[in-house]
Motif scaffolding. Sequence first.
Motif, PDB file in Angstrom:
ATOM      1  N   PHE A  75       7.050  37.392 -69.375  1.00 55.18           N
ATOM      2  CA  PHE A  75       5.751  36.990 -68.857  1.00 55.18           C
ATOM      3  C   PHE A  75       4.783  36.899 -70.037  1.00 55.18           C
ATOM      4  O   PHE A  75       4.545  37.889 -70.713  1.00 55.18           O
ATOM      5  CB  PHE A  75       5.226  37.999 -67.836  1.00 55.18           C
ATOM      6  N   ASP A  76       4.240  35.727 -70.281  1.00 57.43           N
ATOM      7  CA  ASP A  76       3.338  35.503 -71.411  1.00 57.43           C
ATOM      8  C   ASP A  76       1.900  35.758 -70.964  1.00 57.43           C
ATOM      9  O   ASP A  76       1.331  34.999 -70.187  1.00 57.43           O
ATOM     10  CB  ASP A  76       3.498  34.068 -71.926  1.00 57.43           C
ATOM     11  N   ARG A  77       1.308  36.840 -71.453  1.00 58.96           N
ATOM     12  CA  ARG A  77      -0.049  37.246 -71.057  1.00 58.96           C
ATOM     13  C   ARG A  77      -1.061  37.011 -72.177  1.00 58.96           C
ATOM     14  O   ARG A  77      -2.164  37.546 -72.143  1.00 58.96           O
ATOM     15  CB  ARG A  77      -0.045  38.726 -70.658  1.00 58.96           C
ATOM     16  N   ARG A  78      -0.682  36.209 -73.198  1.00 59.65           N
ATOM     17  CA  ARG A  78      -1.613  35.934 -74.286  1.00 59.65           C
ATOM     18  C   ARG A  78      -2.717  34.989 -73.805  1.00 59.65           C
ATOM     19  O   ARG A  78      -2.510  34.201 -72.887  1.00 59.65           O
ATOM     20  CB  ARG A  78      -0.876  35.303 -75.467  1.00 59.65           C
ATOM     21  N   SER A  79      -3.859  35.062 -74.447  1.00 57.84           N
ATOM     22  CA  SER A  79      -4.968  34.181 -74.074  1.00 57.84           C
ATOM     23  C   SER A  79      -4.799  32.819 -74.738  1.00 57.84           C
ATOM     24  O   SER A  79      -4.119  32.686 -75.753  1.00 57.84           O
ATOM     25  CB  SER A  79      -6.305  34.809 -74.477  1.00 57.84           C
ATOM     26  N   GLY A  80      -5.427  31.807 -74.156  1.00 53.60           N
ATOM     27  CA  GLY A  80      -5.452  30.477 -74.744  1.00 53.60           C
ATOM     28  C   GLY A  80      -4.164  29.685 -74.626  1.00 53.60           C
ATOM     29  O   GLY A  80      -3.965  28.727 -75.364  1.00 53.60           O
ATOM     30  N   ILE A  81      -3.296  30.054 -73.723  1.00 54.09           N
ATOM     31  CA  ILE A  81      -2.046  29.312 -73.545  1.00 54.09           C
ATOM     32  C   ILE A  81      -2.159  28.424 -72.309  1.00 54.09           C
ATOM     33  O   ILE A  81      -3.020  28.642 -71.457  1.00 54.09           O
ATOM     34  CB  ILE A  81      -0.836  30.264 -73.439  1.00 54.09           C
ATOM     35  N   PRO A  82      -1.307  27.396 -72.191  1.00 58.01           N
ATOM     36  CA  PRO A  82      -1.385  26.500 -71.036  1.00 58.01           C
ATOM     37  C   PRO A  82      -1.132  27.239 -69.717  1.00 58.01           C
ATOM     38  O   PRO A  82      -0.577  28.339 -69.712  1.00 58.01           O
ATOM     39  CB  PRO A  82      -0.262  25.484 -71.303  1.00 58.01           C
ATOM     40  N   PRO A  83      -1.497  26.623 -68.598  1.00 56.92           N
ATOM     41  CA  PRO A  83      -1.222  27.215 -67.280  1.00 56.92           C
ATOM     42  C   PRO A  83       0.275  27.459 -67.084  1.00 56.92           C
ATOM     43  O   PRO A  83       1.112  26.779 -67.684  1.00 56.92           O
ATOM     44  CB  PRO A  83      -1.727  26.163 -66.295  1.00 56.92           C
ATOM     45  N   ILE A  84       0.612  28.410 -66.240  1.00 57.82           N
ATOM     46  CA  ILE A  84       2.003  28.819 -66.059  1.00 57.82           C
ATOM     47  C   ILE A  84       2.913  27.660 -65.644  1.00 57.82           C
ATOM     48  O   ILE A  84       4.051  27.576 -66.083  1.00 57.82           O
ATOM     49  CB  ILE A  84       2.118  30.005 -65.070  1.00 57.82           C
ATOM     50  N   GLU A  85       2.399  26.735 -64.834  1.00 48.69           N
ATOM     51  CA  GLU A  85       3.242  25.609 -64.404  1.00 48.69           C
ATOM     52  C   GLU A  85       3.595  24.672 -65.556  1.00 48.69           C
ATOM     53  O   GLU A  85       4.577  23.947 -65.498  1.00 48.69           O
ATOM     54  CB  GLU A  85       2.610  24.831 -63.243  1.00 48.69           C
ATOM     55  N   GLU A  86       2.819  24.711 -66.630  1.00 51.63           N
ATOM     56  CA  GLU A  86       3.096  23.878 -67.799  1.00 51.63           C
ATOM     57  C   GLU A  86       3.951  24.588 -68.843  1.00 51.63           C
ATOM     58  O   GLU A  86       4.610  23.942 -69.645  1.00 51.63           O
ATOM     59  CB  GLU A  86       1.785  23.429 -68.453  1.00 51.63           C
ATOM     60  N   ARG A  87       3.941  25.899 -68.846  1.00 53.82           N
ATOM     61  CA  ARG A  87       4.644  26.638 -69.902  1.00 53.82           C
ATOM     62  C   ARG A  87       5.937  27.302 -69.441  1.00 53.82           C
ATOM     63  O   ARG A  87       6.663  27.870 -70.261  1.00 53.82           O
ATOM     64  CB  ARG A  87       3.724  27.677 -70.522  1.00 53.82           C
ATOM     65  N   THR A  88       6.258  27.262 -68.166  1.00 51.40           N
ATOM     66  CA  THR A  88       7.467  27.924 -67.680  1.00 51.40           C
ATOM     67  C   THR A  88       8.707  27.156 -68.127  1.00 51.40           C
ATOM     68  O   THR A  88       8.814  25.950 -67.914  1.00 51.40           O
ATOM     69  CB  THR A  88       7.443  28.066 -66.148  1.00 51.40           C
ATOM     70  N   THR A  89       9.624  27.875 -68.761  1.00 49.51           N
ATOM     71  CA  THR A  89      10.858  27.273 -69.262  1.00 49.51           C
ATOM     72  C   THR A  89      12.041  28.188 -68.977  1.00 49.51           C
ATOM     73  O   THR A  89      11.864  29.383 -68.724  1.00 49.51           O
ATOM     74  CB  THR A  89      10.801  27.046 -70.788  1.00 49.51           C
ATOM     75  N   THR A  90      13.221  27.615 -69.025  1.00 44.52           N
ATOM     76  CA  THR A  90      14.450  28.402 -68.987  1.00 44.52           C
ATOM     77  C   THR A  90      15.351  27.909 -70.111  1.00 44.52           C
ATOM     78  O   THR A  90      15.331  26.733 -70.463  1.00 44.52           O
ATOM     79  CB  THR A  90      15.200  28.277 -67.644  1.00 44.52           C
ATOM     80  N   GLU A  91      16.097  28.817 -70.667  1.00 46.56           N
ATOM     81  CA  GLU A  91      17.083  28.453 -71.679  1.00 46.56           C
ATOM     82  C   GLU A  91      18.209  29.477 -71.635  1.00 46.56           C
ATOM     83  O   GLU A  91      18.021  30.606 -71.204  1.00 46.56           O
ATOM     84  CB  GLU A  91      16.466  28.387 -73.075  1.00 46.56           C
ATOM     85  N   ARG A  92      19.375  29.043 -72.067  1.00 46.84           N
ATOM     86  CA  ARG A  92      20.517  29.946 -72.152  1.00 46.84           C
ATOM     87  C   ARG A  92      20.702  30.341 -73.610  1.00 46.84           C
ATOM     88  O   ARG A  92      20.734  29.493 -74.489  1.00 46.84           O
ATOM     89  CB  ARG A  92      21.761  29.257 -71.615  1.00 46.84           C
ATOM     90  N   VAL A  93      20.796  31.640 -73.842  1.00 49.06           N
ATOM     91  CA  VAL A  93      20.969  32.152 -75.198  1.00 49.06           C
ATOM     92  C   VAL A  93      22.118  33.154 -75.205  1.00 49.06           C
ATOM     93  O   VAL A  93      22.615  33.566 -74.153  1.00 49.06           O
ATOM     94  CB  VAL A  93      19.670  32.807 -75.734  1.00 49.06           C
ATOM     95  N   THR A  94      22.499  33.565 -76.394  1.00 51.29           N
ATOM     96  CA  THR A  94      23.572  34.537 -76.563  1.00 51.29           C
ATOM     97  C   THR A  94      22.997  35.803 -77.182  1.00 51.29           C
ATOM     98  O   THR A  94      22.214  35.739 -78.130  1.00 51.29           O
ATOM     99  CB  THR A  94      24.679  33.954 -77.468  1.00 51.29           C
ATOM    100  N   THR A  95      23.388  36.949 -76.655  1.00 52.57           N
ATOM    101  CA  THR A  95      22.925  38.240 -77.179  1.00 52.57           C
ATOM    102  C   THR A  95      23.641  38.548 -78.491  1.00 52.57           C
ATOM    103  O   THR A  95      24.620  37.881 -78.849  1.00 52.57           O
ATOM    104  CB  THR A  95      23.220  39.372 -76.172  1.00 52.57           C
ATOM    105  N   PRO A  96      23.203  39.578 -79.198  1.00 51.52           N
ATOM    106  CA  PRO A  96      23.877  39.956 -80.442  1.00 51.52           C
ATOM    107  C   PRO A  96      25.386  40.221 -80.279  1.00 51.52           C
ATOM    108  O   PRO A  96      26.159  39.961 -81.189  1.00 51.52           O
ATOM    109  CB  PRO A  96      23.138  41.227 -80.873  1.00 51.52           C
ATOM    110  N   ASP A  97      25.808  40.691 -79.107  1.00 43.00           N
ATOM    111  CA  ASP A  97      27.226  40.972 -78.877  1.00 43.00           C
ATOM    112  C   ASP A  97      27.937  39.869 -78.100  1.00 43.00           C
ATOM    113  O   ASP A  97      29.043  40.083 -77.597  1.00 43.00           O
ATOM    114  CB  ASP A  97      27.398  42.306 -78.156  1.00 43.00           C
ATOM    115  N   GLY A  98      27.300  38.698 -77.988  1.00 39.92           N
ATOM    116  CA  GLY A  98      27.974  37.537 -77.415  1.00 39.92           C
ATOM    117  C   GLY A  98      27.870  37.361 -75.911  1.00 39.92           C
ATOM    118  O   GLY A  98      28.567  36.526 -75.343  1.00 39.92           O
ATOM    119  N   ARG A  99      27.006  38.103 -75.243  1.00 42.17           N
ATOM    120  CA  ARG A  99      26.831  37.916 -73.809  1.00 42.17           C
ATOM    121  C   ARG A  99      25.876  36.744 -73.557  1.00 42.17           C
ATOM    122  O   ARG A  99      25.002  36.478 -74.363  1.00 42.17           O
ATOM    123  CB  ARG A  99      26.316  39.204 -73.177  1.00 42.17           C
TER     124      ARG A  99
END
Length: 106
Positions: A75-99
């Motif tokens: 949850f991004d609570r910083r000031s001066g960022i776009p509205p939540i509907e414009e900044r919401t994203t999803t991505e798939r990443v890998t953890t340090p142990d490969g999960r």
Amino acid sequence: MAFLHRVVNGGGTLEREYALGTGRMDLCLRYGQVVLGIELKVWRQGRPDPLQAGLAQLDSYLARLGEETGWLVIFDRRSGIPPIEERTTTERVTTPDGRRVTVVRG
């Protein structure tokens, strides 16, 4: 919330602050054979992006659960960022142990 209600009403369970011996995972959702480990982080003004810390933390929780996938929600609570509907994203990443982790930012 509607998704979570359907899971619980359909025989699943949702546990908050699920104790794993190495700490407490924020949410553990169980439905049949499916187990979802979910870690929640808040990105506050003047603080670094919590992505790497969240991935490392979730990685250890998933290892204790014996799972290879999980979710990290930031949850991004910083000031001066776009509205939540414009900044919401999803991505798939890998953890340090490969999960595999789905990261949701909003």
